[in-house]
Design an enzyme around this catalytic site. Structure first.
Site, mmCIF file in Angstrom:
data_model
loop_
_atom_site.group_PDB
_atom_site.id
_atom_site.type_symbol
_atom_site.label_atom_id
_atom_site.label_comp_id
_atom_site.label_asym_id
_atom_site.label_seq_id
_atom_site.Cartn_x
_atom_site.Cartn_y
_atom_site.Cartn_z
ATOM 1 N N ARG A 51 -0.792 7.823 2.531
ATOM 2 C CA ARG A 51 -0.796 7.469 3.951
ATOM 3 C C ARG A 51 -0.365 6.040 4.242
ATOM 4 O O ARG A 51 0.451 5.789 5.108
ATOM 5 C CB ARG A 51 -2.208 7.607 4.548
ATOM 6 C CG ARG A 51 -2.500 8.905 5.211
ATOM 7 C CD ARG A 51 -3.975 9.169 5.079
ATOM 8 N NE ARG A 51 -4.303 9.196 3.671
ATOM 9 C CZ ARG A 51 -4.143 10.261 2.893
ATOM 10 N NH1 ARG A 51 -3.730 11.386 3.405
ATOM 11 N NH2 ARG A 51 -4.422 10.230 1.596
ATOM 12 N N THR A 52 -0.955 5.107 3.521
ATOM 13 C CA THR A 52 -0.709 3.711 3.894
ATOM 14 C C THR A 52 0.771 3.382 3.716
ATOM 15 O O THR A 52 1.426 2.863 4.616
ATOM 16 C CB THR A 52 -1.608 2.758 3.073
ATOM 17 O OG1 THR A 52 -2.956 3.184 3.255
ATOM 18 C CG2 THR A 52 -1.475 1.326 3.548
ATOM 19 N N LYS A 80 6.711 -6.235 -16.672
ATOM 20 C CA LYS A 80 7.261 -7.197 -17.652
ATOM 21 C C LYS A 80 6.442 -8.488 -17.651
ATOM 22 O O LYS A 80 6.792 -9.447 -18.310
ATOM 23 C CB LYS A 80 8.705 -7.549 -17.281
ATOM 24 C CG LYS A 80 9.658 -6.380 -17.236
ATOM 25 C CD LYS A 80 11.040 -6.919 -16.873
ATOM 26 C CE LYS A 80 12.018 -5.811 -16.591
ATOM 27 N NZ LYS A 80 13.258 -6.338 -15.999
ATOM 28 N N ARG A 101 -0.116 -3.636 -1.609
ATOM 29 C CA ARG A 101 -1.388 -3.091 -2.113
ATOM 30 C C ARG A 101 -1.502 -3.455 -3.581
ATOM 31 O O ARG A 101 -0.525 -3.338 -4.323
ATOM 32 C CB ARG A 101 -1.423 -1.571 -1.957
ATOM 33 C CG ARG A 101 -2.582 -0.940 -2.698
ATOM 34 C CD ARG A 101 -2.772 0.507 -2.369
ATOM 35 N NE ARG A 101 -3.284 0.671 -1.017
ATOM 36 C CZ ARG A 101 -3.704 1.838 -0.518
ATOM 37 N NH1 ARG A 101 -3.659 2.933 -1.258
ATOM 38 N NH2 ARG A 101 -4.164 1.918 0.701
ATOM 39 N N HIS A 129 -9.311 -3.584 3.449
ATOM 40 C CA HIS A 129 -8.181 -2.700 3.770
ATOM 41 C C HIS A 129 -7.968 -2.825 5.281
ATOM 42 O O HIS A 129 -8.268 -1.909 6.036
ATOM 43 C CB HIS A 129 -8.520 -1.270 3.362
ATOM 44 C CG HIS A 129 -7.369 -0.316 3.379
ATOM 45 N ND1 HIS A 129 -6.163 -0.589 4.001
ATOM 46 C CD2 HIS A 129 -7.235 0.927 2.842
ATOM 47 C CE1 HIS A 129 -5.358 0.450 3.846
ATOM 48 N NE2 HIS A 129 -5.983 1.377 3.145
#
Ligand code: NCD
Length: 303
Positions: A51-52, A80, A101, A129
Site C-alpha cells: 500500500r504505502t 554493496k 521506508r 509511520h
C-alpha cells in the site's frame, strides 16, 4: 524546505489544510492531474510494502508526475554497503522528492539531514509511520466529521506496531480523546507512551479482553502482530491469533463504530467482517492515496 518525519511536523491547522486539499482532490481529481508534470518522486523502500509504496506511486502518477525507485534493499547499492546518507545524496540528483521506508529507526531522519529534496518517512522500524497516520486521520475526519471526542481502542501488537505509535502521537493533540489499549501482556504499549499520556493527563486504560470493551468504542484500530520484529518464532506463533475480530464481536459494538486497520491483515479480522458497513479498512487505503497526493503537492509547494 520541509520534510515529513513525524505527524507532529505539521500543526493541527496545517493538517486541516492538508485534509481539505485531499478532500478537494477526491472530489475534483481532474483539477490536479497535471500539477506535478515534470516532477519525479523516488520511492526508496528497504523493507516490504504494498500500500504505502504503490499509493505513493499512484499518487504521483495521478498528479501527472513520474516515479523511480527500488522496492527492496537487495536491488539497491545498500547491498554493496552504501550508507543511507550517500544514497540520498544521489537520489537528490535524480528526483524532486523522496519517500523512504527503512527497517532501522531514524534512517529517514539521517537521509533528511543529507538531502537537498524533501524526504518523507514511509515507515522506520517500529518507530513512526507518519503517512499512515495522515491516512488514518483523514479517514476518521471524512467518515466521522471530526477528530475530537472519541474513545478509540487500539488492538493487537501495540509494542512493535509503528502505526499505533504514530497515531497516538497525533491524536493527543485533539480534545477529549480516550485511549483503550487492548493487547496481550507481551505486546503492551511501550512505557514511554503511557508516561507521556500520564504527563499530559490524557485518559487511557490497558486491557486484555477485546470483548469487554467493544460496547464502549467509537473507533477500533486493529493491527497485525509484527512477525518481522520478533526475536523468536515461537513467541510469534503463540501470539499471532490472540485477537480475531468476527461478527459475534461486532454485534457488541455501537452501530456507528468504525473499524480501521492499516493493513496488511493476517488473521486478526475475519473476512466475514468485511461486508459490515462499519469496516472501513479498504476505504482507508483509498484515503491513503488522496492524502499522499495532498502531501506531495504541499511538500513541493505547488499549492
Ligand atoms: C503498516 C506498516 O508498514 O507499518 N503497513 C502499512 O504501511 N499500511 C502496518 C503493518 O505492516 O502491519
Amino acid at each position: 524546505m520541509r520534510h515529513l518525519m513525524s505527524p507532529l511536523d505539521f500543526t493541527t491547522e496545517e493538517l486541516d489544510r492538508l485534509f481539505d486539499l485531499a478532500g478537494d482532490i477526491e472530489r475534483n481529481p481532474g483539477k490536479y492531474s497535471h500539477i506535478c508534470q515534470g516532477k519525479q518522486l523516488a520511492t526508496c523502500f528497504y523493507e516490504p510494502s504494498t500500500r504505502t509504496r504503490l499509493s505513493f506511486e499512484s499518487a504521483m502518477l495521478s498528479l501527472g508526475g513520474e516515479v523511480l525507485g527500488f522496492s527492496e534493499a537487495s536491488s539497491s547499492s545498500a547491498s554493496k554497503g552504501e550508507s543511507v546518507s550517500d544514497t540520498i545524496r544521489i537520489i537528490s540528483c535524480y528526483a524532486d522528492i523522496c519517500a523512504m521506508r527503512h527497517p532501522k529507526e531514524g534512517a529517514p531522519m539521517v537521509a533528511m539531514q543529507h538531502s537537498s529534496i524533501p524526504v518523507i518517512n514511509a515507515g522506520d522500524g517500529g518507530h513512526q509511520h507518519p503517512t499512515q497516520t495522515l491516512t488514518d486521520l483523514l479517514t476518521i475526519r471524512s467518515l466521522k466529521g471530526r477528530l475530537n471526542n472519541f474513545t478509540i481502542g487500539l488492538c493487537g501488537d501495540l509494542k512493535f506496531g509503528r502505526t499505533v505509535h504514530s497515531l497516538i502521537n497525533a491524536l493527543i493533540r485533539y480534545d477529549n480523546i480516550k485511549f483503550i489499549f487492548i493487547s496481550p501482556e507481551e505486546l503492551r504499549i511501550p512505557e514511554y507512551i503511557t508516561e507521556k499520556l500520564k504527563e499530559l493527563n490524557i485518559d487511557y486504560e490497558e486491557v486484555i479482553s477485546l470483548d469487554d470493551v467493544m460496547p464502549k468504542l467509537d473507533l477500533l484500530y486493529m493491527t497485525r502482530v509484527q512477525r518481522e520484529r520478533f526475536f523468536n518464532e515461537e513467541d510469534y506463533i503463540r501470539l499471532k491469533d490472540f485477537y480475531i475480530l468476527n461478527k459475534a464481536k461486532m454485534a457488541k459494538a455501537k452501530d456507528d463504530m468504525l473499524v480501521l486497520h492499516p493493513l496488511p491483515r493476517v488473521n486478526e479480522i475475519s473476512v466475514e467482517v468485511d461486508d459490515d458497513p462499519r469496516a472501513v479498512y479498504f476505504k482507508q487505503a483509498l484515503y491513503g492515496k488522496y492524502v499522499r497526493m495532498a502531501l506531495i503537492i504541499t511538500l513541493l509547494e505547488l499549492n
